[in-house]
Design an enzyme around this catalytic site. Structure first.
Site, PDB file in Angstrom:
ATOM      1  N   THR A 159       0.817  -1.213   0.000  1.00 51.78           N
ATOM      2  CA  THR A 159       0.000   0.000   0.000  1.00 51.78           C
ATOM      3  C   THR A 159       0.855   1.269   0.000  1.00 51.78           C
ATOM      4  O   THR A 159       1.896   1.326   0.633  1.00 51.78           O
ATOM      5  CB  THR A 159      -0.908  -0.004   1.239  1.00 51.78           C
ATOM      6  OG1 THR A 159      -1.692  -1.190   1.206  1.00 51.78           O
ATOM      7  CG2 THR A 159      -1.815   1.207   1.268  1.00 51.78           C
ATOM      8  N   ARG A 360     -31.397 -10.030  20.216  1.00 47.78           N
ATOM      9  CA  ARG A 360     -30.199  -9.393  19.661  1.00 47.78           C
ATOM     10  C   ARG A 360     -28.991 -10.325  19.810  1.00 47.78           C
ATOM     11  O   ARG A 360     -28.147 -10.400  18.926  1.00 47.78           O
ATOM     12  CB  ARG A 360     -29.915  -8.073  20.398  1.00 47.78           C
ATOM     13  CG  ARG A 360     -30.951  -6.997  20.149  1.00 47.78           C
ATOM     14  CD  ARG A 360     -30.853  -5.873  21.174  1.00 47.78           C
ATOM     15  NE  ARG A 360     -29.661  -5.041  20.991  1.00 47.78           N
ATOM     16  CZ  ARG A 360     -29.197  -4.191  21.914  1.00 47.78           C
ATOM     17  NH1 ARG A 360     -29.816  -4.083  23.091  1.00 47.78           N
ATOM     18  NH2 ARG A 360     -28.143  -3.452  21.668  1.00 47.78           N
ATOM     19  N   GLU A 451      -7.219  -5.824   2.944  1.00 48.22           N
ATOM     20  CA  GLU A 451      -7.333  -7.046   2.108  1.00 48.22           C
ATOM     21  C   GLU A 451      -8.521  -6.943   1.154  1.00 48.22           C
ATOM     22  O   GLU A 451      -9.256  -7.904   0.947  1.00 48.22           O
ATOM     23  CB  GLU A 451      -7.481  -8.305   2.972  1.00 48.22           C
ATOM     24  CG  GLU A 451      -6.358  -8.585   3.950  1.00 48.22           C
ATOM     25  CD  GLU A 451      -4.995  -8.710   3.302  1.00 48.22           C
ATOM     26  OE1 GLU A 451      -4.933  -8.904   2.078  1.00 48.22           O
ATOM     27  OE2 GLU A 451      -3.994  -8.559   4.019  1.00 48.22           O
TER      28      GLU A 451
END
Lengths: 706, 706
Positions: A159, A360, A451
């Protein structure tokens, strides 16, 4: 607690502390008694056999007992101090690996136990694998032994400040200098600086650098080069390179990691430092291209496959912490259909007994189980792929690459979101650092953007499916197993007439009904996208087309990932009951019964979360929507007595969880109290800053006696 | 950058740095040129008039120019150091307030500009308001002048280790001691310790303490008491109290805040320290109860109303940063329907031109605008309520309380989620601390669990709506304006036969069509819940009933909040074009045109995000779903040239944003680079830890020459 000002309060505190915390422990112990299955059996199922469980415990214990890996002061380390700690931990990690001669799997378990990315992890996680996969035999022979003995420490520099996803536009160049048989590495612009490179900022001596290869002015695209960065004698950076740390990260995440930058200015390395397994450059400067353009995809598939397994670990940890704390936390005297007020009417309701909390939390426990199954299946696909590749077979590369992309995108999304949801489930105390979940989230969430960004990445699956649509139309027998649902759409009007077979609520519990729903949705979305291609003007294979359809790509890719996750979980449970299956994949009937509930909940909750996709074309009717919701609610309720056992079965030791509120003994309040006492601010009677700031403010208008 | 090792690299770095960053600036400047409306006019609309805009700038500048409020090193402060900074900043904040004699609104703007919760903010935010609203006239006369001159510094101590939401079960007691005319304050158990109290850990001298009042063994429930904690002479804690800081928080959030704990052991305060505006206790120990049980709700409504406005500020900041960075970030040569490759074919596509990015980002810009409108409307409701209360009129208390609860829950949910989404939109660099968004998220997200957990809180609106259902059935004319949709459901079969009036895609742009959809959904969900009540066995008003239905409460409460947000935004734009309206509420036609697009996008995107609710009962048909998606996509596209102008109009100065990537000049890469150079690790040539850890590792197998 040094601020104690009266002996009486000391007494009261120790008296008090012997009281209620006991209730916390009792609550968790009582919950464990209700579990209907054998937790050991479930643990063996999750981790694929007792041998793996034992080895994992052994390795985690290796780390836990080493003082350098203590986590007590992590909440107070700033990035600068944390990097020094990270370096110390890195060195010890390397030593343990060598001392015990541990393999990659054990190394991964150590990294899991350490639970914070270290400057050294990309040495083992990227530098060595890249040299191994892209280096020639001679190069492997030269570099790998040095790397395995940590005589050099490497990182992986891809990068740049200006480029992440777009490899072909990297601005670091490697220019062949024929005279001296060298490469000259240059950062050709301000944005060419390598950026985010883990290990680069402080620790590593070498890097594998992605740079665009130039010979005689011609650009051959990105290639990888082994680049020495720092002297092995004094660790100083070599002339022609400038290196530094990029500073702190979001949420204090990765704070022990020395993510770094580097700029190259006419820096020379020998020609042989280009990794030449696939592409080659001769002494004369003749470039030979690789036999297959996509051969280097293997390492991307690996990184993404590993992430899926990691999400299982992370989400299982988050749900473990939340489940235990919510079992011991009590709030309000609100009896529910299943609380224990009959036992002691003075006790408030355990928070985990509230239906909203269950609705939840429990689907996330189910997701964690699904992710474990998917992690194993994906890794198996990867291994099969690599076996094929090593004998020149690239048939499955496209499918595996697309699958790993789609699953990486979906699984890391739910992994990060789920962890934060677990933290919020814990209410006010969830905002304490001592839950352990904030640290976990900060470690997970960058996976949503590295990624391959989770949105950009979904194009891979969409492109693959469009190819499969063509295959379905021309050679239906050649469609790969995971795209077989496309055959439903060969007859367009038949697909649009499909409706869900649920007539009675319990029909929702049939795996074939669940899978049919996911298949229908995937097929519909894939053909809609395909119709868009057909309707598009101009070049349908162009980048422009894809750019204009990335919303649709995202939808189909996540739909496919959900389908595969549901499918693999169902299959994994089938295997668990199969007498013919490997011992380590099997489970006892009591475990299977609960796993089936989890699988049903996972499938139906996923449908409910994406209900519009199933309703908007009429596949589900209003009554089915109602019964789906009711079924999800029933499944959740049916898991209430199992929740603590289900998270215990993940087998995460307290050292790993590092959570005051989620420890295995349930003594949440006591531990939270004790952690607070370790705050350095509490070691003085009057706070630092009183004389300078507070007193002058209070005295601004003169003395006050009250 | 001290690591520079060659003069050549210095040259290259300065040469390079003069190149591409310019493109960043050009990109942002070009984007500004395309904006179709007058940004100043839009800013005035958002902040309700030019005078407010000017005053806000003046106040922010007061803070920005004071060195104590510099944010440069925030990324490196651990909690312990940060609290000291927080104390220093608190003292300066108080001084500025006094020096400039600033009112509450200006004080709030200062707090906004400082952008990190300080130990002193609950002095002004809770201590003073509580004394003012619950103290008797004499008590106000005694305490308020001292507090306003900061001769005492107060905090608000309600939450305990074991109790947050459930006030009635607090375990801190205040027992009347008739002999001495005092209260004795006790922490009656381990979990009775006050916990999370901002300002308590280090700075404050006094607290307003919530404690259960006991007289002669009788429990009168929670009441508030002014409790001196630390000596005004030396800041030492008084005997009978132990106090400390609870330690670091999640995501490094609130790290300058000294959230503290306190335990009381037989600590005495005078009887007059009980705040006695409503409840009273006489010298003889006779208790007088308040005239109305809910009179103290006012301050809760205020805290929640303020949060809605705050979410507008936060989400507008997050979208500002993301919009600017994504305008200057370029990646891939993927032409889209609207990119500028014709201008310079060597440039990659601006990331903001990708449809997926626009579809994620622009609806959040629209939400931020909707939140600004809602913040004003909610505050107006609050002021009207307080005016009424002061003359004994409690008619609207129930409605305003329910509304502020529902909006607090929904708005803080989307505020936190949206901020994190903006950060993720920024891709890899989004994980840098220097985006400023991680700090923002860490400041916002606890609002999801404090001032009423966002899930628990939704019961308030559900309970209110059920009362309104009864009113609708008995006295339909008495239904309050915001519940008027309930009248649609008086005829059940008529409600179930309702369908959306959209015949052509552009029908979606009609406000009445949008509102009808939200009203239908709210009415349906409210009557479904009401039917559940009717069908429930046993006591339908019982806590058990509510516990079993909190999922449904959550759905209806958020549905109602979304309806109100859509409605208020629409109304705000109607006012903006009304020649009769106040000048500061109006906007130019060019602004209104864009606001209407935003309002349409906000409404339709909200429907799309919750599509199942609108489809599952047949209100929308498949074709309408398709046209809805298409319309959202079109609206997003139509805003592409406005985005930068829309976020500029929020008028957030660089000091406030504190973002390398979102600064107003667009020079993102240059600023990110410069920030990285300030990392302390970069101030040495070889990292700390080399001699101790790295060198021994590298030399473990002897010297290596490469």
């Amino acid at each position: 607690m040094v601020l104690t000002t009266s002996p009486a309060s000391e007494a009261s505190s120790s008296k008090a502390s012997s009281k209620l915390p006991t209730q916390n422990k009792i609550d968790l112990a009582n919950a464990r008694k209700k579990v209907s299955f054998d937790i050991v059996d479930m643990t063996n199922y999750i981790h694929c056999g007792a041998a793996n469980v034992e080895q994992r415990r052994y390795i985690i214990d290796l780390i836990a007992k080493d003082p350098i890996f203590k986590k007590d002061d992590w909440g107070w380390l700033n990035h600068t101090d944390a990097v020094k700690r990270g370096i110390a931990m890195s060195a010890r990690l390397a030593e343990i690996k060598m001392e015990h001669d541990l393999n990659d799997l054990d190394f991964a378990t150590m990294v899991e136990a350490i639970d914070d990315p270290l400057p050294i992890i990309l040495h083992n996680g990227a530098f060595i694998p890249v040299v191994n996969s892209q280096g020639s035999d001679e190069q492997i022979e030269k570099w790998i032994p040095l790397a395995e003995k940590y005589q050099i420490i490497g990182c992986y520099a891809q990068t740049e400040l200006g480029h992440g996803s777009n490899l072909s536009r990297l601005e670091t160049t490697a220019t062949f200098i024929r005279d001296t048989d060298e490469w000259e590495i240059n950062s050709t612009s301000f944005t060419a600086a390598k950026w985010w490179i883990g290990g680069l900022g402080a620790m590593c001596t070498h890097a594998v650098v992605q740079a665009r290869l130039f010979i005689d002015g011609q650009d051959y695209g990105a290639h990888v080069f082994v680049v020495p960065l720092r002297s092995l004698e004094d660790h100083k950076t070599f002339p022609g390179i400038e290196i530094g740390d990029i500073g702190p990260k979001a949420y204090n995440g990765f704070n022990k990691m020395d993510n770094g930058f580097a700029r190259f200015n006419g820096y020379r390395i020998p020609r042989e430092n280009m990794l030449m397994r696939f592409s080659k450059v001769s002494r004369e400067g003749v470039y030979t291209k690789p036999p297959h353009a996509k051969l280097s995809y293997g390492s991307m598939v690996l990184l993404r496959s590993v992430l899926i397994k990691q999400m299982a670990l992370y989400l299982s940890r988050a749900t473990t912490v939340a489940t235990r704390y919510l079992t011991v936390r009590r709030q309000f005297n609100n009896p529910t259909s299943r609380n224990d007020l009959d036992v002691n009417p003075n006790l408030e309701t355990q928070v985990i007994n509230y239906p909203m909390v269950q609705n939840r939390l429990f689907p996330m426990i189910a997701q964690a189980y699904a992710l474990y199954a998917a992690g194993s299946c994906m890794m198996e696909m990867y291994i099969n792929l690599m076996t094929g590749l090593s004998s020149g077979n690239i048939d499955t590369l496209g499918e595996v690459h697309a699958m790993s992309s789609a699953l990486k995108s979906y699984c890391t999304t739910i992994g990060a979101a789920g962890t934060e949801e677990c933290r919020k489930l814990m209410g006010g105390h969830g905002f304490s650092y001592f839950t352990g979940l904030a640290h976990l989230f900060a470690s997970i969430v960058p996976s949503n953007t590295y990624e391959g960004d989770n949105y950009v990445l979904t194009q891979q699956m969409a492109r693959y499916l469009l190819k499969e649509v063509k295959t379905a139309r021309s050679n239906p027998e050649n469609v790969t197993p995971f795209s077989r649902y496309l055959l439903r759409g060969l007859n367009k009007s038949a697909l649009s007439r499909e409706t869900c077979a649920v007539a009675q609520p319990q029909d929702w519990l049939k795996p074939e009904v669940q899978l049919a729903a996911f298949e229908h949705r995937c097929a519909r979305l894939a053909y809609e996208l395909s119709d868009n291609v057909d309707a598009a003007e101009g070049d349908k294979e162009s980048n422009a087309f894809w750019s204009d359809h990335n919303i649709e790509c995202y939808r189909i890719s996540h739909a496919h990932a959900q389908y595969v996750l549901v499918l693999w979980f169902i299959q994994s449970i089938e295997t668990a009951q199969d007498p013919e299956a490997d011992e380590e994949r099997r489970a006892q009937p009591e475990s299977v019964r609960v796993l089936q509930k989890l699988s049903n909940l996972h499938a139906l909750h996923t449908i409910q979360q994406n209900l519009a996709d199933f309703v908007e074309d009429g596949y589900l009717n209003p009554a089915q929507c109602q019964s789906l919701r009711a079924q999800v609610k029933d499944l959740v309720t049916s898991l209430a007595d199992e929740a603590v056992g289900l998270v215990d079965a993940f087998d995460h030791p307290d050292f790993l969880l590092n959570s005051a509120l989620g420890a295995s003994d349930g003594d949440a309040y006591k531990r939270l109290w004790d952690k607070a006492q370790s705050e350095p601010l509490n070691q003085r009677q009057v706070c630092d800053g009183y004389e300078e700031y507070i007193r002058p403010l209070l005295k601004r208008h003169g003395d006050l006696k009250l």
